[in-house]
Design an enzyme around this catalytic site. Structure first.
Site, mmCIF file in Angstrom:
data_model
loop_
_atom_site.group_PDB
_atom_site.id
_atom_site.type_symbol
_atom_site.label_atom_id
_atom_site.label_comp_id
_atom_site.label_asym_id
_atom_site.label_seq_id
_atom_site.Cartn_x
_atom_site.Cartn_y
_atom_site.Cartn_z
ATOM 1 N N ILE A 174 42.582 40.093 36.841
ATOM 2 C CA ILE A 174 42.050 39.614 38.240
ATOM 3 C C ILE A 174 39.793 39.335 36.987
ATOM 4 C CG2 ILE A 174 40.744 39.362 39.796
ATOM 5 C CD1 ILE A 174 44.233 38.903 40.519
ATOM 6 N N LEU B 238 37.999 41.866 37.626
ATOM 7 C CA LEU B 238 36.675 42.727 38.526
ATOM 8 C C LEU B 238 35.267 41.456 38.735
ATOM 9 C CD1 LEU B 238 36.062 45.960 36.294
ATOM 10 C CD2 LEU B 238 37.658 45.588 38.630
ATOM 11 N N CYS C 145 41.031 50.508 35.258
ATOM 12 C CA CYS C 145 41.267 49.070 35.131
ATOM 13 C C CYS C 145 41.734 48.579 34.037
ATOM 14 C CB CYS C 145 40.197 48.107 35.916
ATOM 15 S SG CYS C 145 40.485 46.043 35.375
#
Lengths: 273, 320
Positions: B75, B77, B134
């Site tokens: 995605i 963030l 992440c």
């Protein structure tokens, strides 16, 4: 396209199962609560009976009385599993989801469907016909056998124009070429199908100067707006654009909208894809 | 033992929750998106999607691909940045009938400290998860959580800005997760979230192109569960602070593996995409399991697979 409806998880029962063409299956469900609130262009997330990871997004084909049906191509593990459902089987269905088609007071509507995109356009066709509009269905598929449910649309009152890639029925070529050849441009175009077809519909609609609503397809994870996995770039001033900081703070004049939440139906001229 | 008298409550730092279930960051929006499908008062806490100092448009599409027993996501963030978030989004979180945990990501130690300080100052936010792991915004997959020294620096800087509970989310994409966990604990973490997604890639053999716009992504779902269980087991042996175990949890059996490996609570992410009723079902079946095993409290089983190691919890009525 403000047709947000109250959605829920529904425990439903399979009451109909038909293979309409090789690999194309229609599953009928006894789902009164879902049928009541489903609007044209809504979709559902179907919980895999085997517990396979991630529910499957499917357009809602029919919704009337106590019945909802889903129509799909068995292409992957999860849709193959759904294709093996039998009458009487229980099923969990989340829906209705998304923002659907807005037909308004259009008197002349063209609906463009490619392949199993046909699954999302019966409800808007019925809605437009009920409002007294003329509805032309431009329906394309690879070959004649895959043009499922065309008689159904004709019986509902649509003028059905077909195109096949192999010329086995109707116009030989893309359905969007057929649309572009019309001498009577419609007031409104609604479309559902593979992404290249939708892009062609957007181009053709632009050339015809006719507004078009496209129902987009994308891989979903949550289907309810929670994960931002299914986005599409949209102009910032779209009524469907999610709230986001001003462009100058972000360095972009587009904003990503969620296909599952703000969509799946978008105005063609507002997409920046 | 009666199912209703089983104590499922957990304490994670200063966060006291009636149920040991977190909804994984980035999987659950702000909770509102799932409210039609699940009684949010029956889950422990929602971990919000990560917010960063500046707005982020996120990664190009496609962002998701389904893979065997799971999925890859990248995605990137996508979020409106902390200023907009504080002004427009945070006040809505007060309405949630469960605890709301903020999640902060960043690209420098200063980013984290700045964003944590501002977010943690809000009453609506009960705790902060530091997303230092992440895999989708990192250079060559390197995140803060891949380096013990960077982990310590980020945690120490965030710690200095708030007294609220700090949960540090660790990456599985390391050779020694226990070493990183020790650094986070020493730098002031109240708890650890174990694990973030596992780096992965999928290729379309017709187009010869990666199936994700970002090329690489993070793998989640049951495919990574054994990796996550091992990570929890190893981290539990290394630290005394509680662990929120996560990675492919879809059933009570899955959750129990994490508790027995040493997790005090579990987090459900991708499982919500299979069936949003999973978190409540897990809680109900957990109470049944514990009653059947004659355990008055979930705490009694935490870490019990860790034979011979000193569990951070000493429990009343612990018969194990």
């Amino acid at each position: 396209m403000p047709t947000v409806s109250p959605s829920a998880v529904h425990d439903v029962t399979v009451i109909d199962r038909r293979e309409l063409a090789p690999g194309i299956v229609l599953i009928g469900l006894h789902a009164p609560a879902l049928a009541r609130v489903t609007r044209p262009g809504h979709f559902a997330m179907v919980i895999p009976p085997s517990g396979e990871t991630a529910a499957t997004a499917l357009g809602i084909y029919e919704a009337h009385d106590e019945r909802v049906s889903l129509l799909f191509f068995a292409v992957g593990k999860r849709t193959h599993e759904l294709a093996t459902l039998k009458i009487g089987d229980p099923l969990g269905v989340i829906g209705p989801l998304g923002n659907g088609f807005t037909i308004g007071d259009a008197r002349d509507v063209a609906i463009v469907a490619g392949g199993v995109g046909i699954a999302s356009v019966l409800l808007p066709a019925q809605r437009a016909l009920a409002a007294g509009a003329r509805v032309r269905l431009y329906y394309g598929a690879r070959t004649r056998d895959l043009l499922v449910e065309r008689e159904r649309f004709a019986a509902e009152g649509c003028d059905v124009l077909v195109a096949t890639d192999d010329g086995s029925d109707g116009y030989r070529g893309y359905v969007t070429e057929l649309l572009a050849q019309t001498h009577e441009p419609p007031e409104l175009i609604l479309a559902c199908g593979p992404s290249p077809m939708l892009r062609a519909v957007a181009r053709t609609a632009g050339e015809m100067n006719v507004p078009a609503q496209l129902s987009l397809e994308e891989t979903f994870a949550c289907g309810v707006g929670g994960c931002w996995g299914c986005v599409v770039p949209l102009v910032r001033d779209s009524a469907q654009a999610p709230s986001f900081p001003p462009a100058e703070r972000q360095g972009s004049d587009v904003v990503y909208a969620r296909i599952c939440k703000e969509g799946p139906v978008f105005w063609a001229h507002e997409l920046r894809w | 033992m009666n199912t209703h008298s089983v104590d499922l409550s957990v304490t994670i730092g200063k966060l006291e929750l009636p149920y040991p279930t977190f909804m994984g960051s980035g999987c659950y929006g702000s909770g509102e998106e799932f409210a039609p499908f699940v009684d949010l008062s029956r889950i422990g806490a929602v971990v919000l999607k990560s917010v960063t100092r500046l707005p982020r448009l996120g990664n190009p599409t496609p962002r998701l691909v389904h893979t065997p027993a799971g999925m890859l996501n990248a995605i990137g963030l996508q979020n409106p940045g902390i200023d907009w978030y504080l002004d427009h989004d945070v006040k809505k979180f007060a309405e949630r009938p469960c605890a709301v945990v903020g999640s902060v990501a960043g690209f420098s130690v200063d980013d984290y400290a700045y964003t944590v300080e501002r977010l943690a100052a809000r009453d609506e936010i009960k705790a902060i998860e530091l997303n230092i792991s992440c895999p989708n915004v990192a250079h060559e997959g390197e995140t803060f959580a891949c380096d013990p020294r960077l982990t310590a620096n980020v945690v120490r800087a965030a710690r200095a800005t708030t007294d609220k509970t700090l949960i540090v989310k660790l990456s599985p994409n390391v050779t020694d997760i226990a070493g990183i966990a020790r650094e986070a604990e020493a730098a002031g973490a109240d708890a650890l979230a174990v694990i973030n997604t596992v780096r992965g890639m999928a290729i379309d053999v017709e187009t010869w192109r990666p199936r994700l716009g970002n090329v690489t992504g993070g793998l989640s779902g049951p495919a990574i569960r054994p990796i996550a269980v091992l990570a929890v087991y190893e981290v539990a042996r290394a630290v005394k602070i509680p662990i929120v175990g996560q990675g492919g949890i879809e059933t009570v059996t899955d959750a129990l593996e994490f508790f027995l490996a040493g997790a005090s609570a579990v987090s459900i992410g991708t499982g919500n995409f299979t069936d949003p009723r999973i978190p409540v079902r897990i809680v109900d079946e957990l109470a049944e399991y514990l009653a059947r095993r004659n355990c008055a409290s979930l705490r009694q089983i935490v870490g019990k697979a860790n034979v011979g190691f000193a569990n951070p919890y000493q429990f009343e009525g612990d018969e194990g």
